[in-house]
Design a protein around this motif. Structure first.
Motif, short mmCIF file in Angstrom:
data_model
loop_
_atom_site.label_atom_id
_atom_site.label_comp_id
_atom_site.label_asym_id
_atom_site.label_seq_id
_atom_site.Cartn_x
_atom_site.Cartn_y
_atom_site.Cartn_z
N UNK A 164 0.83 -1.21 0.00
CA UNK A 164 0.00 0.00 0.00
C UNK A 164 0.87 1.26 0.00
N UNK A 165 1.92 1.27 0.81
CA UNK A 165 2.84 2.42 0.86
C UNK A 165 3.46 2.66 -0.52
N UNK A 180 1.78 8.75 2.87
CA UNK A 180 1.59 7.38 2.37
C UNK A 180 1.78 6.36 3.49
N UNK A 181 2.78 6.58 4.34
CA UNK A 181 3.03 5.66 5.44
C UNK A 181 1.88 5.67 6.44
N UNK A 182 1.42 6.87 6.79
CA UNK A 182 0.31 7.01 7.73
C UNK A 182 -0.97 6.38 7.16
N UNK A 236 -3.37 2.83 8.23
CA UNK A 236 -4.81 2.76 8.43
C UNK A 236 -5.45 1.74 7.48
N UNK A 237 -5.03 1.78 6.23
CA UNK A 237 -5.64 0.93 5.20
C UNK A 237 -5.35 -0.56 5.42
N UNK A 238 -4.17 -0.87 5.91
CA UNK A 238 -3.77 -2.28 6.03
C UNK A 238 -4.70 -3.07 6.95
N UNK A 296 0.84 -3.38 -8.58
CA UNK A 296 2.24 -3.03 -8.31
C UNK A 296 3.19 -3.90 -9.09
N UNK A 297 2.78 -5.09 -9.47
CA UNK A 297 3.67 -5.97 -10.26
C UNK A 297 3.93 -5.38 -11.64
#
Length: 131
Positions: free
Chosen positions: A90-91, A104-106, A110-112, A127-128
């Protein structure tokens, strides 16, 4: 119709458990993990760590040895690795879309916790192709 109702407190409990397991995993890469280190890492009190670790032991995610070191069980390690993978994917996806790394980290944190396995796999497949 779509329902967004879950058990009261269950999401918070799940998120707390996942954060602790992920923190224990991260700290263990540098050596032993003791309650005070976990408290510092997560910015919570030591009594809070004691209570939560006790719950994690009861759920089978961690064990505590005679020296009060906290260790992930196989079950805990599996969750920790899944959470780390979700966070990293996600990051990286957010950063690749131009989101500031701190944001992005924050947001990934939350999203994870909320993303379904199906949605995560779909985003991961994106992402691949971008590498």
């Amino acid at each position: 119709s779509v329902s967004c109702v879950s058990e009261p407190g269950s999401m918070v409990l799940k998120e707390t458990m996942e954060n602790y397991v992920k923190a224990i995993y991260s700290l263990s890469r540098w050596g032993e993990v003791r309650p005070y280190q976990l408290a510092d890492y997560l910015s919570v009190s030591r009594p809070t760590v004691s209570t939560t670790v006790r719950s994690l032991v009861e759920e089978g995610f961690v064990c505590v040895d005679d020296r009060k070191e906290i260790h992930l069980t196989r079950k805990g390690l599996k969750i920790a690795k899944e959470m780390m993978e979700k966070h990293n994917v996600l990051f990286n996806l957010l950063v690749s879309l131009g989101v500031d790394e701190n944001i992005a980290s924050s947001d990934a944190c939350k999203m994870e916790h909320a993303i379904s396995a199906e949605s995560f796999l779909a985003l991961k497949s994106l992402t691949r192709f971008s590498d």
